[in-house]
Scaffold this motif. Structure first.
Motif, PDB file in Angstrom:
ATOM      1  N   LYS B 123      -0.823   5.419  -8.504  1.00 31.07           N
ATOM      2  CA  LYS B 123       0.281   4.547  -8.898  1.00 31.07           C
ATOM      3  C   LYS B 123       1.138   4.205  -7.686  1.00 31.07           C
ATOM      4  CE  LYS B 123       4.074   4.206 -12.016  1.00 31.07           C
ATOM      5  NZ  LYS B 123       5.261   4.987 -12.367  1.00 31.07           N
ATOM      6  N   GLU B 124       1.395   5.228  -6.863  1.00 30.24           N
ATOM      7  CA  GLU B 124       2.196   4.986  -5.660  1.00 30.24           C
ATOM      8  C   GLU B 124       1.504   3.987  -4.747  1.00 30.24           C
ATOM      9  OE1 GLU B 124       3.284   8.549  -3.521  1.00 30.24           O
ATOM     10  OE2 GLU B 124       4.543   9.160  -5.206  1.00 30.24           O
ATOM     11  N   GLU B 125       0.194   4.196  -4.599  1.00 31.49           N
ATOM     12  CA  GLU B 125      -0.568   3.267  -3.750  1.00 31.49           C
ATOM     13  C   GLU B 125      -0.485   1.853  -4.306  1.00 31.49           C
ATOM     14  OE1 GLU B 125      -4.510   4.750  -3.373  1.00 31.49           O
ATOM     15  OE2 GLU B 125      -3.871   6.414  -2.097  1.00 31.49           O
ATOM     16  N   GLY B 126      -0.650   1.761  -5.631  1.00 28.00           N
ATOM     17  CA  GLY B 126      -0.587   0.449  -6.279  1.00 28.00           C
ATOM     18  C   GLY B 126       0.774  -0.186  -6.068  1.00 28.00           C
ATOM     19  N   ASP B 127       1.829   0.627  -6.223  1.00 22.50           N
ATOM     20  CA  ASP B 127       3.182   0.113  -6.031  1.00 22.50           C
ATOM     21  C   ASP B 127       3.365  -0.397  -4.612  1.00 22.50           C
ATOM     22  OD1 ASP B 127       3.876   0.595  -8.557  1.00 22.50           O
ATOM     23  OD2 ASP B 127       5.087   2.386  -8.185  1.00 22.50           O
ATOM     24  N   GLN B 128       2.864   0.408  -3.664  1.00 16.95           N
ATOM     25  CA  GLN B 128       3.004   0.009  -2.268  1.00 16.95           C
ATOM     26  C   GLN B 128       2.267  -1.298  -2.000  1.00 16.95           C
ATOM     27  OE1 GLN B 128       1.730   3.196   0.185  1.00 16.95           O
ATOM     28  NE2 GLN B 128       3.702   4.261   0.122  1.00 16.95           N
ATOM     29  N   ARG B 129       1.060  -1.371  -2.599  1.00 11.04           N
ATOM     30  CA  ARG B 129       0.265  -2.588  -2.389  1.00 11.04           C
ATOM     31  C   ARG B 129       0.995  -3.792  -2.974  1.00 11.04           C
ATOM     32  NH1 ARG B 129      -4.589  -1.545  -5.138  1.00 11.04           N
ATOM     33  NH2 ARG B 129      -4.747   0.429  -4.054  1.00 11.04           N
ATOM     34  N   ASN B 130       1.559  -3.589  -4.186  1.00 10.53           N
ATOM     35  CA  ASN B 130       2.279  -4.678  -4.826  1.00 10.53           C
ATOM     36  C   ASN B 130       3.472  -5.110  -3.987  1.00 10.53           C
ATOM     37  OD1 ASN B 130       0.549  -4.748  -6.924  1.00 10.53           O
ATOM     38  ND2 ASN B 130       1.882  -3.720  -8.383  1.00 10.53           N
ATOM     39  N   ALA B 131       4.201  -4.103  -3.458  1.00 11.17           N
ATOM     40  CA  ALA B 131       5.377  -4.414  -2.647  1.00 11.17           C
ATOM     41  C   ALA B 131       4.953  -5.178  -1.394  1.00 11.17           C
ATOM     42  CB  ALA B 131       6.094  -3.111  -2.263  1.00 11.17           C
ATOM     43  N   ALA B 132       3.844  -4.711  -0.775  1.00 13.07           N
ATOM     44  CA  ALA B 132       3.348  -5.379   0.433  1.00 13.07           C
ATOM     45  C   ALA B 132       2.947  -6.819   0.109  1.00 13.07           C
ATOM     46  CB  ALA B 132       2.162  -4.612   0.996  1.00 13.07           C
ATOM     47  N   ALA B 133       2.279  -6.990  -1.051  1.00 13.05           N
ATOM     48  CA  ALA B 133       1.836  -8.333  -1.442  1.00 13.05           C
ATOM     49  C   ALA B 133       3.038  -9.238  -1.672  1.00 13.05           C
ATOM     50  CB  ALA B 133       0.992  -8.246  -2.705  1.00 13.05           C
ATOM     51  N   ALA B 134       4.075  -8.700  -2.321  1.00 15.63           N
ATOM     52  CA  ALA B 134       5.275  -9.495  -2.597  1.00 15.63           C
ATOM     53  C   ALA B 134       5.940  -9.915  -1.289  1.00 15.63           C
ATOM     54  CB  ALA B 134       6.241  -8.671  -3.449  1.00 15.63           C
ATOM     55  N   GLU B 135       5.991  -8.957  -0.349  1.00 13.46           N
ATOM     56  CA  GLU B 135       6.624  -9.252   0.935  1.00 13.46           C
ATOM     57  C   GLU B 135       5.845 -10.339   1.675  1.00 13.46           C
ATOM     58  OE1 GLU B 135       7.906  -6.646   4.738  1.00 13.46           O
ATOM     59  OE2 GLU B 135       7.852  -5.612   2.810  1.00 13.46           O
ATOM     60  N   GLU B 136       4.514 -10.172   1.629  1.00  8.91           N
ATOM     61  CA  GLU B 136       3.644 -11.147   2.298  1.00  8.91           C
ATOM     62  C   GLU B 136       3.863 -12.539   1.717  1.00  8.91           C
ATOM     63  OE1 GLU B 136       0.100 -11.621   4.888  1.00  8.91           O
ATOM     64  OE2 GLU B 136       1.706 -10.166   4.697  1.00  8.91           O
ATOM     65  N   LYS B 137       3.984 -12.574   0.388  1.00  8.05           N
ATOM     66  CA  LYS B 137       4.175 -13.853  -0.304  1.00  8.05           C
ATOM     67  C   LYS B 137       5.479 -14.497   0.136  1.00  8.05           C
ATOM     68  CE  LYS B 137       3.846 -15.765  -4.937  1.00  8.05           C
ATOM     69  NZ  LYS B 137       4.118 -15.479  -6.356  1.00  8.05           N
TER      70      LYS B 137
END
Lengths: 78, 190
Positions: B123-137
């Motif tokens: 879940k933490e990894e997923g959250d981090q990935r989501n946060a990274a994706a949002a930032e990238e966007k």
């Protein structure tokens, strides 16, 4: 009837029971990640109509969630 | 996995979940576990498995504590003694909650402590990935906007140049030359 079919929502009757598909024998109250999916933000159990769980498993789910609530894993109310 | 089939006719498998508060001195923690295990020893129960979950946050405060530790036991006990055991655990100090149930037929012991850890990690990894994706966007959006603005500015410049461009050759010496040509031209009758 025609108008109902045109709506973008999928027919709730088409939903498959996620437990029946896997052939689950028992829903454990200790399985927090699983139970969390069937509880909404306010801590209420999600209705069968929305999740597609069959009646047999909804009863098991209810017992599991109530046990988890008693043990402090899930909230009664948020 | 240990088997959950009772070895004798009289024995039956029971599952016990005990919750005790988290910020507890180690001595008291040991005492709680010892007391619970002692109750079962008195009833001549056979320990099948023990799973300690460790520290976990509680969904609501129980007796003032917001964090607790769970321990799961599987015991083979004589069903006649279960009521006494239940009563004894209830009055054990430092036990916030306990749940003594009979697992269904064909139940297998699952180590939920490991599962929970894995789930948390994923879940933490997923959250981090989501946060990274949002930032990238967001970054992309900003970059796109900057690009679009630059393009617009350039286009505006181009338009300005186009409107100014035809005037330029006229304004320079060429205009005078042409005029002088017209003037010096004899064929025109004025």
């Amino acid at each position: 009837m025609k108008q109902a079919n045109k709506s973008p929502r999928t027919d709730p009757r088409l939903k498959k029971c996620p437990f029946k598909e896997k052939g689950v024998a028992y829903i454990d109250y200790k399985d927090y990640p699983l139970l969390k999916q069937y509880v909404d933000y306010f801590g209420n159990i999600r209705q069968r109509y929305y999740t597609g769980v069959s009646l047999k498993y909804q009863k098991m789910l209810k017992q599991a969630i109530e046990r988890a609530r008693f043990m402090g894993m899930l909230a009664y109310r948020k | 996995m240990p088997s959950l089939v009772p070895t004798t006719d009289e024995g039956r498998i029971y599952e016990l979940c005990v919750l005790y508060p988290y910020p507890l001195p180690q001595k008291e923690e040991q005492e709680v576990l010892k007391a619970v295990e002692h109750i079962f020893e008195d009833a001549q129960a056979k320990l099948i498995s023990k799973d300690s979950w460790g520290r976990r946050g509680l969904a609501y405060a129980i007796r003032g504590s917001t964090e607790g530790c769970y321990v799961i036991y599987h015991y083979e006990v004589d069903p006649e003694k279960i009521r006494e055991i239940d009563e004894a655990i209830r009055i054990t100090p430092n036990v916030l909650r306990h749940l003594l149930i009979k697992p269904p037929k064909g139940y297998e012991v699952v180590k939920f402590s490991e599962q929970f850890k894995n789930w948390q990690k994923s879940k933490e990894e997923g959250d981090q990935r989501n946060a990274a994706a949002a930032e990238e966007k967001l970054r992309k959006q900003v970059a796109d906007r900057a690009k679009r603005q630059a393009k617009r500015v350039e286009e505006e410049k181009k338009v300005k140049k186009e409107t100014e461009a035809p005037k330029k050759p006229l304004s320079e010496g060429a205009l005078e030359e042409e005029i002088s040509k017209l003037i010096s031209d004899d064929e025109i009758n004025l």
